[in-house]
Design an enzyme around this catalytic site. Sequence first.
Site, PDB file in Angstrom:
ATOM      1  N   GLY A  44      -3.926   0.141   1.385  1.00 61.64           N
ATOM      2  CA  GLY A  44      -4.262  -0.097  -0.584  1.00 61.64           C
ATOM      3  C   GLY A  44      -4.616   1.212  -1.586  1.00 61.64           C
ATOM      4  CG  ASP A 103      -8.325 -10.757  -7.536  1.00 60.97           C
ATOM      5  OD1 ASP A 103      -7.948 -11.482  -7.885  1.00 60.97           O
ATOM      6  OD2 ASP A 103      -6.872 -11.273  -6.633  1.00 60.97           O
TER       7      ASP A 103
HETATM    8  P1  IMP Z   1     -10.480  -8.923  -3.007  1.00 65.45           P
HETATM    9  O1  IMP Z   1     -11.803  -8.233  -2.184  1.00 65.45           O
HETATM   10  O2  IMP Z   1     -10.313 -10.469  -3.804  1.00 65.45           O
HETATM   11  O3  IMP Z   1     -11.391  -8.425  -4.487  1.00 65.45           O
HETATM   12  O4  IMP Z   1      -8.861  -8.114  -3.336  1.00 65.45           O
HETATM   13  C1  IMP Z   1      -9.269  -6.875  -3.124  1.00 65.45           C
HETATM   14  C2  IMP Z   1      -7.810  -6.843  -2.100  1.00 65.45           C
HETATM   15  O5  IMP Z   1      -6.666  -7.829  -2.240  1.00 65.45           O
HETATM   16  C3  IMP Z   1      -7.166  -5.582  -2.411  1.00 65.45           C
HETATM   17  O6  IMP Z   1      -7.474  -4.440  -1.487  1.00 65.45           O
HETATM   18  C4  IMP Z   1      -5.771  -5.071  -2.207  1.00 65.45           C
HETATM   19  O7  IMP Z   1      -5.561  -5.419  -0.997  1.00 65.45           O
HETATM   20  C5  IMP Z   1      -5.704  -7.105  -2.233  1.00 65.45           C
HETATM   21  N1  IMP Z   1      -5.031  -7.120  -3.540  1.00 65.45           N
HETATM   22  C6  IMP Z   1      -5.205  -7.732  -4.389  1.00 65.45           C
HETATM   23  N2  IMP Z   1      -4.704  -7.936  -5.703  1.00 65.45           N
HETATM   24  C7  IMP Z   1      -3.413  -8.243  -5.347  1.00 65.45           C
HETATM   25  C8  IMP Z   1      -1.598  -7.349  -5.363  1.00 65.45           C
HETATM   26  O8  IMP Z   1      -1.969  -7.842  -7.339  1.00 65.45           O
HETATM   27  N3  IMP Z   1      -1.260  -7.204  -5.111  1.00 65.45           N
HETATM   28  C9  IMP Z   1      -1.617  -6.691  -4.062  1.00 65.45           C
HETATM   29  N4  IMP Z   1      -2.554  -6.730  -3.476  1.00 65.45           N
HETATM   30  C10 IMP Z   1      -3.419  -7.602  -3.907  1.00 65.45           C
HETATM   31 MG    MG Z   2      -6.406  -2.704  -0.554  1.00 63.28          MG
END
Ligand code: IMP
Ligand code: MG
Length: 182
Positions: A44, A103
């Site tokens: 991403g 996130d």
């Molecule tokens: P975290 O580890 O929960 O902070 O999530 C981060 C990762 O989750 C990011 O690098 C994204 O790849 C994925 N992610 C979180 N939210 C979204 C979204 O709304 N759409 C697509 N990918 C997401």
């Molecule tokens: Mg990601």
Amino acid sequence: MHADIERELISQTQIAERIETLAAEIVRDHAAAGEISMVPVLTGGMIFCSDLIRKMPIAMKIGMLAVSSYPGRAVHSHGAVLTDARVGDLNGRHVVIVDDILDTGGTLKLVQSELLERGAAAVRSCVLLRKLRAGVSPMPCDYVGFDIPDEFVVGYGLDYDDYYRNLPSICTLKPAAFARRA
Ligand code: IMP
Ligand code: MG
């Protein structure tokens, strides 16, 4: 516009303008160090990182980490797992992690500790988007492009089931698009 898009949250122009500012801040904060290592989180973070680094006139090395947390058609984090690392020798280097979205913070936490373990002198983080959840204070992040509401978004690197990363702006998907790929 792609037929699956419900709404555009952030336009190409807004992204480009914000990147100019973020790039200038990162360069300013690393002027004393003189050099920087940029580490996009794949997949991403690659599009954001490639636009960001071309606005950064500073001596730079680039590494890459691959993390999976939203396998396949998941729309909620399943926990971050490091799946690949090509970062070279980070000993004593000033590193900036670049990801598409913050996130739960699981990804950044994992990547930060990995880079410190590999000998980085300083690790900062930069995300294009930060999702705001009611009642939850987000983990600290040095550079944030945009705060967005708690919605599932795609485009500019962000995917659903590995699709839509190539959309040039940040969008939500129509319910029919999720249903078709389910
Ligand atoms: P975290 O580890 O929960 O902070 O999530 C981060 C990762 O989750 C990011 O690098 C994204 O790849 C994925 N992610 C979180 N939210 C979204 C979204 O709304 N759409 C697509 N990918 C997401
Ligand atoms: Mg990601």
